[in-house]
Design an enzyme around this catalytic site. Structure first.
Site, PDB file in Angstrom:
ATOM      1  N   MET A  81      50.847 100.947  35.626  1.00 37.15           N
ATOM      2  CA  MET A  81      51.996 101.751  35.238  1.00 37.15           C
ATOM      3  C   MET A  81      51.879 102.249  33.801  1.00 37.15           C
ATOM      4  O   MET A  81      52.392 103.308  33.453  1.00 37.15           O
ATOM      5  CB  MET A  81      53.282 100.917  35.364  1.00 37.15           C
ATOM      6  CG  MET A  81      54.504 101.676  34.896  1.00 37.15           C
ATOM      7  SD  MET A  81      56.012 100.791  35.213  1.00 37.15           S
ATOM      8  CE  MET A  81      57.081 101.593  34.021  1.00 37.15           C
ATOM      9  N   HIS A 178      61.873 100.192  40.656  1.00 31.57           N
ATOM     10  CA  HIS A 178      61.524 100.139  42.080  1.00 31.57           C
ATOM     11  C   HIS A 178      61.881  98.769  42.679  1.00 31.57           C
ATOM     12  O   HIS A 178      61.907  97.758  41.983  1.00 31.57           O
ATOM     13  CB  HIS A 178      60.040 100.419  42.260  1.00 31.57           C
ATOM     14  CG  HIS A 178      59.169  99.683  41.293  1.00 31.57           C
ATOM     15  ND1 HIS A 178      58.985  98.337  41.336  1.00 31.57           N
ATOM     16  CD2 HIS A 178      58.454 100.129  40.219  1.00 31.57           C
ATOM     17  CE1 HIS A 178      58.175  97.966  40.350  1.00 31.57           C
ATOM     18  NE2 HIS A 178      57.844  99.029  39.651  1.00 31.57           N
ATOM     19  N   TYR A 627      14.192  90.305  19.560  1.00 23.95           N
ATOM     20  CA  TYR A 627      14.277  89.917  20.966  1.00 23.95           C
ATOM     21  C   TYR A 627      13.119  88.977  21.298  1.00 23.95           C
ATOM     22  O   TYR A 627      12.007  89.196  20.848  1.00 23.95           O
ATOM     23  CB  TYR A 627      14.078  91.073  21.937  1.00 23.95           C
ATOM     24  CG  TYR A 627      14.523  92.446  21.581  1.00 23.95           C
ATOM     25  CD1 TYR A 627      15.601  93.017  22.256  1.00 23.95           C
ATOM     26  CD2 TYR A 627      13.837  93.219  20.653  1.00 23.95           C
ATOM     27  CE1 TYR A 627      15.988  94.310  21.992  1.00 23.95           C
ATOM     28  CE2 TYR A 627      14.225  94.522  20.385  1.00 23.95           C
ATOM     29  CZ  TYR A 627      15.306  95.061  21.061  1.00 23.95           C
ATOM     30  OH  TYR A 627      15.688  96.338  20.802  1.00 23.95           O
ATOM     31  N   HIS A 707      17.784  95.251  29.462  1.00 21.22           N
ATOM     32  CA  HIS A 707      16.410  95.314  29.977  1.00 21.22           C
ATOM     33  C   HIS A 707      16.262  94.433  31.220  1.00 21.22           C
ATOM     34  O   HIS A 707      15.273  93.737  31.391  1.00 21.22           O
ATOM     35  CB  HIS A 707      15.424  94.851  28.899  1.00 21.22           C
ATOM     36  CG  HIS A 707      15.398  95.751  27.706  1.00 21.22           C
ATOM     37  ND1 HIS A 707      14.889  95.363  26.488  1.00 21.22           N
ATOM     38  CD2 HIS A 707      15.812  97.027  27.544  1.00 21.22           C
ATOM     39  CE1 HIS A 707      15.000  96.370  25.626  1.00 21.22           C
ATOM     40  NE2 HIS A 707      15.561  97.385  26.250  1.00 21.22           N
ATOM     41  N   ASN A 750      10.169  97.008  25.289  1.00 24.77           N
ATOM     42  CA  ASN A 750      11.231  97.563  26.125  1.00 24.77           C
ATOM     43  C   ASN A 750      10.584  98.044  27.429  1.00 24.77           C
ATOM     44  O   ASN A 750       9.512  98.632  27.408  1.00 24.77           O
ATOM     45  CB  ASN A 750      11.913  98.738  25.418  1.00 24.77           C
ATOM     46  CG  ASN A 750      12.233  98.430  23.973  1.00 24.77           C
ATOM     47  OD1 ASN A 750      11.337  98.061  23.233  1.00 24.77           O
ATOM     48  ND2 ASN A 750      13.464  98.575  23.577  1.00 24.77           N
TER      49      ASN A 750
HETATM   50  N1  6FA Z   1      14.056 100.715  28.209  1.00 22.77           N
HETATM   51  C1  6FA Z   1      13.073 101.087  27.373  1.00 22.77           C
HETATM   52  O1  6FA Z   1      11.901 100.994  27.726  1.00 22.77           O
HETATM   53  N2  6FA Z   1      13.373 101.577  26.128  1.00 22.77           N
HETATM   54  C2  6FA Z   1      14.650 101.681  25.674  1.00 22.77           C
HETATM   55  O2  6FA Z   1      14.885 102.149  24.555  1.00 22.77           O
HETATM   56  C3  6FA Z   1      15.699 101.261  26.529  1.00 22.77           C
HETATM   57  N3  6FA Z   1      16.984 101.306  26.113  1.00 22.77           N
HETATM   58  C4  6FA Z   1      17.968 101.075  27.030  1.00 22.77           C
HETATM   59  C5  6FA Z   1      19.293 101.301  26.664  1.00 22.77           C
HETATM   60  O3  6FA Z   1      19.575 101.634  25.415  1.00 22.77           O
HETATM   61  C6  6FA Z   1      20.316 101.177  27.621  1.00 22.77           C
HETATM   62  C7  6FA Z   1      21.739 101.398  27.211  1.00 22.77           C
HETATM   63  C8  6FA Z   1      19.982 100.861  28.962  1.00 22.77           C
HETATM   64  C9  6FA Z   1      21.050 100.765  30.034  1.00 22.77           C
HETATM   65  C10 6FA Z   1      18.674 100.607  29.316  1.00 22.77           C
HETATM   66  C11 6FA Z   1      17.659 100.708  28.367  1.00 22.77           C
HETATM   67  N4  6FA Z   1      16.347 100.499  28.700  1.00 22.77           N
HETATM   68  C12 6FA Z   1      15.349 100.816  27.829  1.00 22.77           C
HETATM   69  C13 6FA Z   1      15.978  99.998  30.035  1.00 22.77           C
HETATM   70  C14 6FA Z   1      15.480 101.115  30.943  1.00 22.77           C
HETATM   71  O4  6FA Z   1      16.295 102.261  30.841  1.00 22.77           O
HETATM   72  C15 6FA Z   1      15.442 100.584  32.359  1.00 22.77           C
HETATM   73  O5  6FA Z   1      14.542  99.509  32.410  1.00 22.77           O
HETATM   74  C16 6FA Z   1      15.009 101.641  33.364  1.00 22.77           C
HETATM   75  O6  6FA Z   1      15.843 102.766  33.305  1.00 22.77           O
HETATM   76  C17 6FA Z   1      15.017 101.053  34.753  1.00 22.77           C
HETATM   77  O7  6FA Z   1      14.669 102.051  35.672  1.00 22.77           O
HETATM   78  P1  6FA Z   1      15.022 101.893  37.208  1.00 22.77           P
HETATM   79  O8  6FA Z   1      14.452 103.071  37.911  1.00 22.77           O
HETATM   80  O9  6FA Z   1      14.625 100.545  37.634  1.00 22.77           O
HETATM   81  O10 6FA Z   1      16.620 101.891  37.305  1.00 22.77           O
HETATM   82  P2  6FA Z   1      17.770 102.756  36.652  1.00 22.77           P
HETATM   83  O11 6FA Z   1      18.935 101.867  36.548  1.00 22.77           O
HETATM   84  O12 6FA Z   1      17.307 103.453  35.446  1.00 22.77           O
HETATM   85  O13 6FA Z   1      18.052 103.887  37.742  1.00 22.77           O
HETATM   86  C18 6FA Z   1      18.696 103.615  38.940  1.00 22.77           C
HETATM   87  C19 6FA Z   1      19.251 104.922  39.485  1.00 22.77           C
HETATM   88  O14 6FA Z   1      19.676 104.721  40.815  1.00 22.77           O
HETATM   89  C20 6FA Z   1      20.452 105.441  38.720  1.00 22.77           C
HETATM   90  O15 6FA Z   1      20.291 106.822  38.505  1.00 22.77           O
HETATM   91  C21 6FA Z   1      21.625 105.152  39.643  1.00 22.77           C
HETATM   92  O16 6FA Z   1      22.666 106.083  39.511  1.00 22.77           O
HETATM   93  C22 6FA Z   1      20.963 105.260  40.999  1.00 22.77           C
HETATM   94  N5  6FA Z   1      21.572 104.448  42.043  1.00 22.77           N
HETATM   95  C23 6FA Z   1      21.877 103.130  41.978  1.00 22.77           C
HETATM   96  N6  6FA Z   1      22.381 102.711  43.137  1.00 22.77           N
HETATM   97  C24 6FA Z   1      22.397 103.775  43.964  1.00 22.77           C
HETATM   98  C25 6FA Z   1      22.824 103.963  45.303  1.00 22.77           C
HETATM   99  N7  6FA Z   1      23.319 102.943  46.001  1.00 22.77           N
HETATM  100  N8  6FA Z   1      22.729 105.196  45.856  1.00 22.77           N
HETATM  101  C26 6FA Z   1      22.212 106.228  45.140  1.00 22.77           C
HETATM  102  N9  6FA Z   1      21.811 106.101  43.848  1.00 22.77           N
HETATM  103  C27 6FA Z   1      21.886 104.893  43.286  1.00 22.77           C
END
Ligand code: 6FA
Length: 773
Positions: A81, A178, A627, A707, A750
């Site tokens: 609300m 309500h 880390y 990560h 990373n």
């Molecule tokens: N990794 C690095 O190497 N260097 C970095 O600087 C770094 N920084 C970050 C960071 O600052 C943040 C805030 C985050 C969240 C991660 C960081 N990482 C960094 C880690 C790195 O981004 C991840 O290790 C990497 O993106 C992992 O790649 P994956 O392909 O395994 O997975 P994602 O989560 O990236 O992508 C999954 C995708 O699937 C997304 O687009 C999501 O929307 C989609 N998805 C998920 N479930 C789904 C579903 N049921 N149906 C359809 N789409 C779906």
């Protein structure tokens, strides 16, 4: 008149009622809704298609069917609300009177202008019921809030009153509180129809595709009728998730001539992909979004409109094209031999990573000088930290030149930026895939579960209401590859009857997901969610007179320094061409059991938080994040809660006390030479707090490095691992996982460099595996 109102707050308890699809037989509109059993009031809503509207469609069509004993009704799709758009309605002289309200506390809400509500022709009032059918425009966001129509987990609120409002003719009337209220569960992400249907109904039309008003009665409307009959085309490969893992896999498999459908639950990110979330300073000047400009990285965490984060995962995860790769800091380390070693949990078949890492490097070379003029900017932090580390024996190197060397080395931060903009797989692999006729990318399509007949997967169920059952089928021998990330892929497995029994029972009890599960006789018990790791990270905050903290990145999205904007817009050079990190370093630390754990450091101007009792100069702040990486011993567990929200179940940091004692040693090493850098002061912890005391008191919630790896760990033995050496889920014929979740243990750096090399290798292994299309 002001009268006290009761709290209509978020309900934390388990909700027994959920919105389900139904078609009002009188107007033919496909709603998602429910009928409250006590008052027999039906609440129904439907949103425009995600493909055209995106997550913020602005409007919806609703209906309430109300027994006349109820004098007025109200609802809040946000479930609260306070600080929400409240809609109230009641019949008066044969018409429905509508009132939009807003409250900042539990008092009679004020009238709230802004929404445009149109009562549609199928509205009726008779002696037993009143039915109000309406179009609500400018209704999905309001002062300080919004709903996310891509979210599967929502808890709208309703209220009813048997006491009339004070002046029924006046939409601004006062009323007493309500007489009852409640909540129900609503998967907004499913409640979408095609543009043709929506536009017809929004214009007052009825039925599927017909137009014009209809004569109606007021029968209560909870019956399900025929779903859409369109059938989706089958594909050789359906890949779930457009992050680094999914995009690279999709590109390589489509390159081999297979038909590939890449389903991404989120919307576009960079300008090239259709994203349009522009910093104000680029509007009308350059085709740049927040996701394109490296210097906007820190603003991902401070922007109030953070639509890119998954709202149904309790840690940071990117839910848009590019996944984490579209929103991360893009630090990019080519994987080392150790990263893919059996010592680090990889099966022998994976240790020869070099050809795949070379393919990755050829497509996506790292750079430690991302500004297009080749110069380095805002480097005071790397200078000071180099002065701190050099006396400890650290050598200055180009880090990606020798990925295997990670002891007492330091160097400029390296990225996968291209031409001063975010590059990564979206700008490279995805573009080649999009050029192929046998590849299709579909956004805003959330895969809920795979459909399986025992061990054989036949396709996936999605939120796409334009195809029958939301079902996307596979060709004969086709394969599904999950690339939804460490949390996302684990949840799809749970919802498909694969994982530990406690998680599967949560799905079974869910009124929407439960019925889509295979029978328990077909459940596959695998350790999905166990074995996860994430680097435990601790921040040290310092000041030094030479540092420019760049106003702690506070205004980079809205109003960065004009000279930096001009330089960046002119040729993608300068401070905005780089994310915040400036220097990285590694050292090997002996743990007290005789094993080695590596520590990574990342130094950047500015600080996310600090804690000191002394005055200090904020403009001179910088942070070193330390880390634990390769060799970290702790493991945690992730899973879902009763609302199917992805969440850590056991935090993976410092579970093993050797990790904590080792990181304390590493931090003590870092600060041991502070006296050799004139002017350097540490403000967090300050000099009243020892490093061990600081670490012992550190909030675990802030130890998350984003990560996450390991929820679907690769291995040779079912039960110990979730996927086999070909990334195929044990116990299935044709279900694979290719994303960070299969990585058995953290690499040195990373992880997304390793994720991308892993995807290159996985695509090759999947294509080589017999039995596929
Ligand atoms: N990794 C690095 O190497 N260097 C970095 O600087 C770094 N920084 C970050 C960071 O600052 C943040 C805030 C985050 C969240 C991660 C960081 N990482 C960094 C880690 C790195 O981004 C991840 O290790 C990497 O993106 C992992 O790649 P994956 O392909 O395994 O997975 P994602 O989560 O990236 O992508 C999954 C995708 O699937 C997304 O687009 C999501 O929307 C989609 N998805 C998920 N479930 C789904 C579903 N049921 N149906 C359809 N789409 C779906």
């Amino acid at each position: 008149m002001l009268r006290l109102f009761g709290l209509l707050a978020f309900a934390g308890s388990v909700l027994s009622q959920a919105a389900l699809p139904y078609t009002d037989p009188e107007n033919g509109i496909n709603f998602w809704g429910f009928t409250d059993v006590v008052h027999n009031v039906t609440w129904g809503y439907v949103f425009p298609p995600l493909a055209t509207s995106g997550p913020n469609p602005n409007e919806y069509i609703g209906e309430v069917v109300v027994p006349v004993v109820n004098q007025w009704i109200g609802f809040a799709l946000s479930g609260s609300m306070i600080d929400s758009l409240l809609v109230a309605a009641w019949p008066n002289n044969g018409k429905i009177v509508v009132s939009t309200r807003y409250a900042t506390s539990n008092v009679l809400p004020d009238v709230y202008p802004g929404p445009t509500i149109t009562t549609l022709p199928s509205t009726t009032i008779n002696s037993t019921h009143w039915k109000w059918v309406f179009r609500c425009q400018n209704c999905t966001s309001w002062l300080g809030g919004s709903i996310d129509v891509t979210s599967p987990s929502n808890i709208p609120a309703w209220c009813v009153s048997t006491i009339p409002v004070d002046d029924p003719a006046d939409p601004g009337t006062s009323m007493v509180q309500h007489t009852d209220y409640g909540f129900y569960f609503f998967d907004f992400s499913s409640a979408h129809v095609t543009a043709a249907q929506y536009n017809n109904w929004a214009a007052g039309g009825t039925g599927p595709g017909s137009g014009g008003p209809t004569t109606t009665t007021t029968k209560t409307t909870t019956t399900s009728t025929a779903p859409p009959t369109a059938t989706a085309s089958p594909y050789d490969y359906i890949i779930v998730g457009g992050g680094p893992g999914g995009i690279i896999t999709a590109d390589r498999i489509s390159q081999a001539g297979k038909s590939v459908l890449l389903l991404e639950r989120g919307g576009p990110s960079t300008w090239e992909t259709g994203g349009r979330y522009q910093p104000p300073w680029a509007q009308g000047k350059a085709n740049l979004t927040k996701f394109d400009v490296p210097g906007l990285f820190e603003s991902m965490f401070t922007d109030p409109d953070s639509f890119w984060w998954c709202t149904d995962i309790n840690v940071f995860a990117g839910c848009l094209l590019g996944g984490g790769g579209a929103v991360n800091g893009a630090l990019y380390w080519l994987p080392s031999d150790q990263d893919f070693s059996t010592n680090n949990g990889w099966p022998q078949e994976w240790t020869n990573h070099q050809p795949y890492t070379a393919m990755l490097k050829a497509r996506l070379p790292p750079t430690d000088a991302p500004s297009t003029d080749g110069k380095r900017y805002l480097e005071q932090t790397s200078t000071v930290v180099s002065q701190l580390l050099a006396p400890q024996g650290y050598q200055n190197v180009t880090i990606n030149d020798n990925p295997d060397s990670k002891d007492r080395i330091m160097g400029y931060a390296a990225y996968d930026f291209i031409g001063g903009q975010r590059g990564g797989p979206v700008a490279t692999y995805l573009q080649t895939a999009l050029g192929r006729k046998n590849f299709k990318l579909q956004l805003y399509t959330n895969v809920l579960n795979v459909v399986r007949n025992g061990s054989q997967i036949t396709g996936v169920t999605t939120n796409d209401t334009s195809v029958a059952g939301g079902f996307y089928p596979l060709n004969p021998n086709g394969r599904v590859i999950l690339s939804g990330g460490t949390y996302g892929s684990a949840r799809v497995l749970f919802r498909s009857g694969i994982g530990p029994t406690d998680m599967l029972n949560l799905v079974k009890n869910d009124p929407v997901a439960g019925p889509n599960m295979p029978p328990s006789s077909q459940w596959i018990n695998l350790p999905v969610g166990y074995n996860v790791s994430d680097n435990p990270s601790i921040n040290l905050v310092f000041t030094h007179p030479s540092i420019n903290d760049y106003d702690n990145w506070a205004d980079v999205f809205t109003d960065p320094p004009a000279a930096d904007v001009s330089q960046y817009l002119a040729n993608r050079s300068g401070i905005l061409a780089q994310a915040s990190p400036r220097l990285n370093f590694w050292s090997a630390l002996g743990a007290s059991d005789g094993e080695t754990i590596w520590m990574q450091g990342t130094a950047r101007p500015g600080a996310a938080s600090w804690n000191t009792s002394y005055a200090f100069n904020q403009t001179q702040m910088f942070t070193i994040t330390a880390y634990l990486s390769y060799g970290v011993k702790s493991r945690g567990r992730i899973g879902i809660n009763a609302a199917l929200v992805g969440t850590p179940l056991v935090n993976p940091w410092f579970v093993n006390p050797l990790d904590k004692s080792t990181l304390i040693t590493g931090l003590q090493n870092i600060v041991s030479t502070m006296g050799q850098v004139p002017g350097l002061e540490m403000i967090t912890p300050d000099n009243k707090t020892t490093i061990p005391a600081y670490v012992n008191a550190y909030d675990p919630a802030t130890m998350d490095s984003n990560h996450w790896v390991g929820s679907n760990i690769i291995g040779t033995t079912a039960g110990q691992a979730v996927v086999d050496v070909n990334t195929k889920v044990f116990g299935t014929n044709n279900l694979f996982v290719v994303d960070a979740s299969i990585i058995p243990a953290l690499p040195y750096g990373n992880p997304h460099g390793q994720v991308m090399s892993m995807a290159e290798q996985a695509a090759a292994k999947i294509l080589a595996l017999a039995g596929g299309p």
